[in-house]
Design a protein around this motif. Sequence first.
Motif, PDB file in Angstrom:
ATOM      1  N   PHE A  68       0.689  -1.404   0.112  1.00  0.00           N
ATOM      2  CA  PHE A  68      -0.050  -0.031   0.073  1.00  0.00           C
ATOM      3  C   PHE A  68       0.733   1.210  -0.091  1.00  0.00           C
ATOM      4  N   GLN A 100       3.435   2.389   2.972  1.00  0.00           N
ATOM      5  CA  GLN A 100       3.564   1.231   4.005  1.00  0.00           C
ATOM      6  C   GLN A 100       4.880   0.647   4.331  1.00  0.00           C
ATOM      7  N   TYR A 148      -0.961  -4.060   8.304  1.00  0.00           N
ATOM      8  CA  TYR A 148      -0.021  -3.248   7.577  1.00  0.00           C
ATOM      9  C   TYR A 148       0.105  -1.760   8.057  1.00  0.00           C
ATOM     10  N   TYR A 159      -0.891   4.810  10.791  1.00  0.00           N
ATOM     11  CA  TYR A 159      -2.092   4.180  10.642  1.00  0.00           C
ATOM     12  C   TYR A 159      -2.007   2.873  10.366  1.00  0.00           C
ATOM     13  N   VAL A 168      -3.519  -0.887   8.521  1.00  0.00           N
ATOM     14  CA  VAL A 168      -4.716  -1.506   7.644  1.00  0.00           C
ATOM     15  C   VAL A 168      -4.723  -2.972   8.066  1.00  0.00           C
ATOM     16  N   VAL A 220     -11.691  -5.451   5.653  1.00  0.00           N
ATOM     17  CA  VAL A 220     -10.642  -4.639   6.106  1.00  0.00           C
ATOM     18  C   VAL A 220     -11.208  -3.708   7.053  1.00  0.00           C
ATOM     19  N   VAL A 248      -9.455   0.285   8.774  1.00  0.00           N
ATOM     20  CA  VAL A 248      -8.310   0.955   8.542  1.00  0.00           C
ATOM     21  C   VAL A 248      -8.476   2.054   9.861  1.00  0.00           C
ATOM     22  N   VAL A 259      -8.805  -0.545  -0.345  1.00  0.00           N
ATOM     23  CA  VAL A 259      -8.168   0.103   0.547  1.00  0.00           C
ATOM     24  C   VAL A 259      -7.294   1.387   0.121  1.00  0.00           C
ATOM     25  N   CYS A 312      -9.098   4.311  -0.048  1.00  0.00           N
ATOM     26  CA  CYS A 312      -9.421   4.880   1.446  1.00  0.00           C
ATOM     27  C   CYS A 312      -8.114   5.565   2.063  1.00  0.00           C
ATOM     28  N   LEU A 313      -6.886   5.122   1.655  1.00  0.00           N
ATOM     29  CA  LEU A 313      -5.719   5.704   2.022  1.00  0.00           C
ATOM     30  C   LEU A 313      -5.471   6.721   1.439  1.00  0.00           C
TER      31      LEU A 313
END
Length: 316
Positions: A11, A14, A26, A32, A34, A86, A88, A307, A310-311
């Motif tokens: 990601f 990451q 992650y 943050y 995940v 998932v 987050v 994801v 979202c990130l």
Amino acid sequence: MEAIVKTDFNFPLQQSKYVGKVRDVYDIDGKYLVMVVSDRISAFDVVLPKGIPFKGQVLNQIAAKFLDATSDILPNWKLATPDPMVTVGHKCEPFKVEMVIRGYLSGHAWREYKAGRRTICGVEMPEGMVENQKFPQPIITPTSKAAEGHDEDISKEEIIASGLVSREDYEQLEKYTLALFQRGTEIAAKMGLILVDTKYEFGKKDGQILLMDEIHTPDSSRYFYSEGYAERLAKGEKQKQLSKEFVREWLMANGFQGQEGQQVPEMTPEIVSSITERYIELFEHITGDRFQKSETEDVQARIERNVSACLESILK
């Protein structure tokens, strides 16, 4: 559907990946997490050789619902659930203990009691109790979090004396644990269920205590059906329950309790399918919602897509 037992994403920003018994976590930019809830299943602290389709979705969606339903008691780590499997959220510094709370004499506590012990984690248990009987009031029986293998029972005083948690923080964790269990008990009662026991994990972010990880799922909790509970107790019969205990019971009936030299029994397609069905049943009873199976076409690509989007919004 193929069970998702392994993930290997990359990601944006990451930094690292941690593989737990069930979750792949992650680290994003050190701020943050995940958390991908896989379809792996563990029992007796052993990850079983086959995954259970839709199990990850079941656990993730139950946890998300209950994190939202308890956010007025204390803040939690969740920011978003961009995919059915998932969550987050904020990265916290976890406390090195799990707060286990028991309303009834079941599971590990009953095994200790049956062996003649009347103290668990420094907490006295009354004489003359029978399996699955309600305690006069819930008891907190914490465990130290093991990096590998079994978590160990530990008392409040041992936790404080060893410096695992300060007295001030621990006493706050106790208050939160009791309040969360009370809320979980009330929600369960509306569904015709009894919340028997559960565990909570907490961490700190910017000096504030946050509730982390999952909450009130069948992997972290034990539920009984309310209907017929008193009659079964009076007759000394097994309680009808919603939890992962049915998996443990199947393993024990086939000679496996996680001991050295024991072999996990064969997980036939029928066994795997029956466990999936039980998890979906758990979801529907615990939440009161119909379970909607997520799309099964290339699940890994779906997770990565959801994801990443979202990130992108979180990291702006």
